[in-house]
Design a protein around this motif. Structure first.
Motif, PDB file in Angstrom:
ATOM      1  N   THR A 189      45.040  42.025  40.924  1.00  0.00           N
ATOM      2  CA  THR A 189      44.137  41.433  39.932  1.00  0.00           C
ATOM      3  C   THR A 189      44.813  40.324  39.139  1.00  0.00           C
ATOM      4  OG1 THR A 189      43.177  43.639  39.708  1.00  0.00           O
ATOM      5  CG2 THR A 189      42.504  42.000  38.098  1.00  0.00           C
TER       6      THR A 189
ATOM      7  N   GLU B  72      36.342  40.957  41.912  1.00  0.00           N
ATOM      8  CA  GLU B  72      37.387  41.445  41.013  1.00  0.00           C
ATOM      9  C   GLU B  72      37.737  42.892  41.328  1.00  0.00           C
ATOM     10  OE1 GLU B  72      38.524  41.349  36.270  1.00  0.00           O
ATOM     11  OE2 GLU B  72      36.773  40.298  37.040  1.00  0.00           O
ATOM     12  N   ASP B  73      36.736  43.695  41.725  1.00  0.00           N
ATOM     13  CA  ASP B  73      37.004  45.085  42.086  1.00  0.00           C
ATOM     14  C   ASP B  73      37.875  45.165  43.341  1.00  0.00           C
ATOM     15  OD1 ASP B  73      36.430  47.998  41.695  1.00  0.00           O
ATOM     16  OD2 ASP B  73      35.531  47.757  43.689  1.00  0.00           O
TER      17      ASP B  73
ATOM     18  N   ARG C  10      41.299  44.434  42.304  1.00  0.00           N
ATOM     19  CA  ARG C  10      41.829  45.547  41.523  1.00  0.00           C
ATOM     20  C   ARG C  10      42.286  46.675  42.435  1.00  0.00           C
ATOM     21  NH1 ARG C  10      37.644  46.370  38.867  1.00  0.00           N
ATOM     22  NH2 ARG C  10      38.120  44.932  37.153  1.00  0.00           N
TER      23      ARG C  10
END
Length: 244
Positions: free
Chosen positions: A132, A123-124, A127
């Motif tokens: 995302t 997820e990072d 992002r």
């Protein structure tokens, strides 16, 4: 009951302490359940959660830490939502058997709307790349699925002998795509952006079916009016405002 969240509709007033006591004494939920009696937010401009709950017939929500504590009191009524949930569980089990790790998490997020399995590291990365939003099934996913299915079906039908001379290939492809779009929306959980995109796709495909030119702006306006007709309180929700 949905997942590990138990919902109970009653006629008690919001904030009544008797609701929690009575429900525990009646055995509707155990002492291990965390009970949240619906109450309004106090911040100005923030959607009133209690009004939305009252519209759904809910007065309190009880949650537990594990599904093992959930006891089914009566079988549910068959319907499209329950069928879609059962299919989603079967597909998730197949994914568990065939894939592992981040691949399993990403496939589940893109196809079934299961974002919870995506690791913090993945997820990072999304992002940092500014993508995302792709991890949550939204109107973009619905539009892509609809377009790919419609174009693919139209080309497939056009290659069949004699068929293009007997029927309108565009109308036939649109008619087949319509139920597939509705099924995909149900399968992924029918979040508001997905429903908005599904309504727009249905209206535009319907126009193609009857030989009319599809108009995206009119479809968007019709989707907004239909969603507000079903849930007027959704006007103040961030999801609705971001969708329109």
């Amino acid at each position: 009951a949905i997942s590990n969240h138990l919902s109970l509709g009653t006629d008690w007033e919001i904030g009544s302490r008797d609701l929690d006591v009575f429900a525990r004494d009646a055995g509707w939920w155990t002492s291990a359940a965390r009970v949240d009696v619906s109450a309004a937010y106090r911040n100005p401009g923030v959607p009133d959660r209690s009004l939305a709950d009252r519209a759904r017939g809910l007065r309190a929500v009880a949650s537990v830490s594990t599904p093992r504590l959930v006891r089914v009191l009566a079988p549910g009524v068959p319907g499209p939502w329950r069928a879609a949930a059962a299919l989603r569980r079967r597909l998730a089990r197949r994914l568990d058997a065939r894939t592992r790790g981040d691949a399993r998490a990403l496939i589940g997020a893109f196809s079934l709307g299961e974002r919870a399995l995506v690791s913090d590291a993945v997820e990072d990365m999304f992002r940092r790349s500014g993508t995302t939003h792709l991890l949550s099934v939204s109107g973009v996913h619905m539009a892509a699925v609809t377009l790919l299915l419609y174009v693919g079906l139209r080309r497939l039908l056009a290659r069949m002998p004699v068929l293009p001379l007997a029927i309108s290939v565009r109308s036939a492809a649109a008619a087949i795509t319509l139920p597939a779009c509705a099924s995909y929306a149900l399968l992924t959980g029918a979040a508001l952006p997905v429903v908005r995109s599904a309504i727009m796709a249905a209206l535009m495909l319907g126009a193609v079916c009857v030989g009319r030119f599809p108009d995206g702006r009119r479809a968007l306006a019709a989707a907004a009016l239909l969603l507000l007709g079903l849930d007027p309180g959704g006007l103040s929700s961030p999801s609705f405002q971001l969708s329109f």
